[in-house]
Design an enzyme around this catalytic site. Structure first.
Site, PDB file in Angstrom:
ATOM      1  N   GLY A 116       6.557  31.022  16.354  1.00 60.60           N
ATOM      2  CA  GLY A 116       7.715  31.689  15.393  1.00 60.60           C
ATOM      3  C   GLY A 116       7.244  31.179  14.074  1.00 60.60           C
ATOM      4  N   ASP A 144      -4.922  35.804   6.925  1.00 62.37           N
ATOM      5  CA  ASP A 144      -3.575  35.956   7.551  1.00 62.37           C
ATOM      6  C   ASP A 144      -3.569  35.489   8.871  1.00 62.37           C
ATOM      7  OD1 ASP A 144      -3.188  37.438   5.053  1.00 62.37           O
ATOM      8  OD2 ASP A 144      -3.960  39.297   6.063  1.00 62.37           O
ATOM      9  N   LYS A 150      -2.210  30.362   8.405  1.00 66.03           N
ATOM     10  CA  LYS A 150      -2.725  28.870   8.075  1.00 66.03           C
ATOM     11  C   LYS A 150      -1.546  28.380   7.129  1.00 66.03           C
ATOM     12  CE  LYS A 150      -6.003  30.757   5.588  1.00 66.03           C
ATOM     13  NZ  LYS A 150      -5.977  32.307   6.366  1.00 66.03           N
ATOM     14  N   THR A 207       0.782  39.656   2.316  1.00 69.36           N
ATOM     15  CA  THR A 207       1.798  38.667   1.383  1.00 69.36           C
ATOM     16  C   THR A 207       1.401  38.978  -0.083  1.00 69.36           C
ATOM     17  OG1 THR A 207       1.325  37.181   3.218  1.00 69.36           O
ATOM     18  CG2 THR A 207       2.644  36.338   1.124  1.00 69.36           C
ATOM     19  N   GLN A 216      -8.178  33.028   3.092  1.00 70.07           N
ATOM     20  CA  GLN A 216      -9.085  34.165   3.737  1.00 70.07           C
ATOM     21  C   GLN A 216      -9.203  33.538   4.878  1.00 70.07           C
ATOM     22  OE1 GLN A 216      -9.838  33.504  -0.070  1.00 70.07           O
ATOM     23  NE2 GLN A 216      -8.093  34.561  -0.329  1.00 70.07           N
ATOM     24  N   GLY A 246      -2.411  34.593   0.270  1.00 71.39           N
ATOM     25  CA  GLY A 246      -0.926  34.564   0.384  1.00 71.39           C
ATOM     26  C   GLY A 246      -0.470  33.916   1.670  1.00 71.39           C
ATOM     27  N   HIS A 247      -0.143  32.368   1.469  1.00 73.49           N
ATOM     28  CA  HIS A 247       0.165  31.451   2.495  1.00 73.49           C
ATOM     29  C   HIS A 247       1.646  31.645   2.741  1.00 73.49           C
ATOM     30  CE1 HIS A 247      -3.916  29.413   2.295  1.00 73.49           C
ATOM     31  NE2 HIS A 247      -4.055  30.861   2.777  1.00 73.49           N
TER      32      HIS A 247
END
Ligand code: IMP
Length: 427
Positions: free
Chosen positions: A414, A13, A16, A298, A223, A40-41
């Site tokens: 951001g 998290d 990436k 995510t 990961q 979860g990207h």
């Protein structure tokens, strides 16, 4: 510089998805090389906001070939859902290729992941319950089913027959769970096979050709390093290697082809699931970071554990990945904090140590030694150049760079693509 590996340098998290989305614009091939839909990207770009789990984040870059490598375990139903969602939003998935060697997540993997977590009770890993561990266990136990086997129904049925017989014994005798029906699983996976067949290919040849043409190849990790089964906080880890070295194995290219390794770090730490995290904050500041940064998983929506930047962990990450450059993300999250801390060492049983112990029991006894700094308390979200950052933010970044002993390429302020400071060019 034609091959770059992008690696999560902490507990996953790290952001990436954004970094890959940005770099993929300059790549001809993007390969996801490990994990499964436990990842979860999050990608925010002109197409919208996406939480990708299996499809490489390069899918938004027109013209880039996107490969789901042999090192990934694929839940076909989740992949099909993701492809449908992308199509619905006007994103073409024609350039997707699935390695015929990638293993599949099967219904018994999902069941066994949940049943085993429940059996472990207080000792649970806190997995995403996506069947990842059982699927990788079957891969090494030579009980896995690979994407290529979806293309031959006879072979698929024969292998399923043998494996489901065995899994049903485990389900019923060990866990007292209901049996699976061979016919149902077979029919379901035949449907998946028909849908995914156009994408399933041998990928080493495609990559070798891209290399021979000196195309830019981006290997996308999933990961994070501290979840690696060898070097992470074992047994509170995932089941495939998120390391740069895992990029070679999970994509199918040799180590001599890798030109650069980018480590993605958040400027603080987060972790989901169980296991030690020496700098975890159980106070107002931890909650403030979580809410400010919306630190919720995510994939599972679980609240992430938040803490200060951990330099001993970062140095381990640098040692075992050999970063050539860094992407530091979420600097803007610290904008509101009056004071910041960086953990530079640990106190363990009365001694000061600066390495990250391999033993979970020792890690749990580690007390962070902090260096304190004043915060900058002004918004950084609009800043495009390093020297325009508040001096205290520059100092903070420079200190992280020193502690990790690696130069920074990118700073993210951001979630949007343009909220990125390119300190040094990557490609
Ligand atoms: P599994 O990979 O689902 O088996 O979960 C094993 C551990 O890795 C758990 O602590 C999960 O929370 C963690 N994990 C797996 N995937 C991710 C990820 O993408 N980000 C952060 N943690 C993850």
């Amino acid at each position: 510089m034609s091959v770059i590996v992008v690696v999560g340098a902490q507990w996953g998290d790290e952001g990436k998805g954004k970094v890959v989305d940005l770099l993929a614009e300059r790549a001809q091939v993007v390969v996801r090389f490990s994990g499964g839909d436990n990842a979860g990207h999050t990608v925010i770009n002109p197409y919208g906001k996406f939480g990708l789990h299996l499809v490489p984040s390069g899918i938004f870059s027109a013209g880039a070939t996107c490969i789901i490598g042999n090192g990934v375990v694929i839940n076909p139903s989740k992949l099909i859902e993701e492809l449908d969602e992308l199509n619905k939003c006007g994103v073409s998935v024609d350039q997707l290729i699935i390695s015929d060697r990638a293993h599949l997540i099967m219904p018994y993997h999902l069941l066994l992941d949940g049943l085993e977590e429940e059996r472990r009770a207080g000792e649970a890993v806190g997995t995403t319950r996506r069947g990842i561990g059982p699927a990788f266990a079957d891969k090494v136990a030579r009980l896995g089913i690979r994407a290529g086997e979806l293309l031959d129904k006879k072979v698929l049925r024969k292998r399923l027959h043998f494996i489901i017989d065995y899994k049903n014994i485990i389900l019923s005798k060990v866990y007292e769970a209901s049996l699976l029906s061979l016919d149902e699983v077979y029919t379901q996976y035949c449907h998946y096979g028909e849908r995914l067949a156009p994408y399933i290919k041998e990928t080493t040849v495609i990559l070798a050709e891209a290399l021979s043409r000196d195309q830019r190849i981006l290997l996308e990790g999933a990961q994070g390093t501290l979840l690696d089964p060898d070097f992470g906080t074992y047994p509170y880890t995932t089941s495939s290697s998120p390391l740069a070295g895992g990029g070679c194995l999970g994509a199918g290219i040799g180590p001599t082809n890798i030109d650069s390794v980018m480590g993605v770090f958040k400027v603080y730490c987060t972790r989901v699931g169980n296991g030690p995290m020496p700098t975890e904050l159980h106070d107002k500041t931890g909650n403030l970071i979580r809410e400010q940064a919306h630190e919720y998983g995510t994939t599972t929506g679980r609240p992430r554990r938040c803490g200060w930047f951990d330099a001993p962990a970062a140095r381990l990450s640098q040692r075992i990945n050999g970063f050539t450059g860094l992407a530091l993300t979420r600097l803007d999250v610290l904008d509101i904090l009056p004071n910041l801390k960086i953990c530079t060492a640990y106190k363990l049983d009365g001694k000061t140590i600066d390495n990250f112990p391999s033993s979970v029991a020792e890690l749990e006894r580690c007390q962070p030694v902090y260096e304190e700094m004043d915060g900058w308390q002004t918004s950084t979200t609009h800043i495009k150049k390093f020297d325009r950052l508040p001096p205290k933010a520059q100092q903070y970044i420079t200190r992280l760079e020193e502690l990790i002993a690696c130069p920074v390429n990118l700073i993210s302020v951001g979630s949007a693509r343009e909220q990125t400071i390119e300190v040094r060019p990557v490609w």
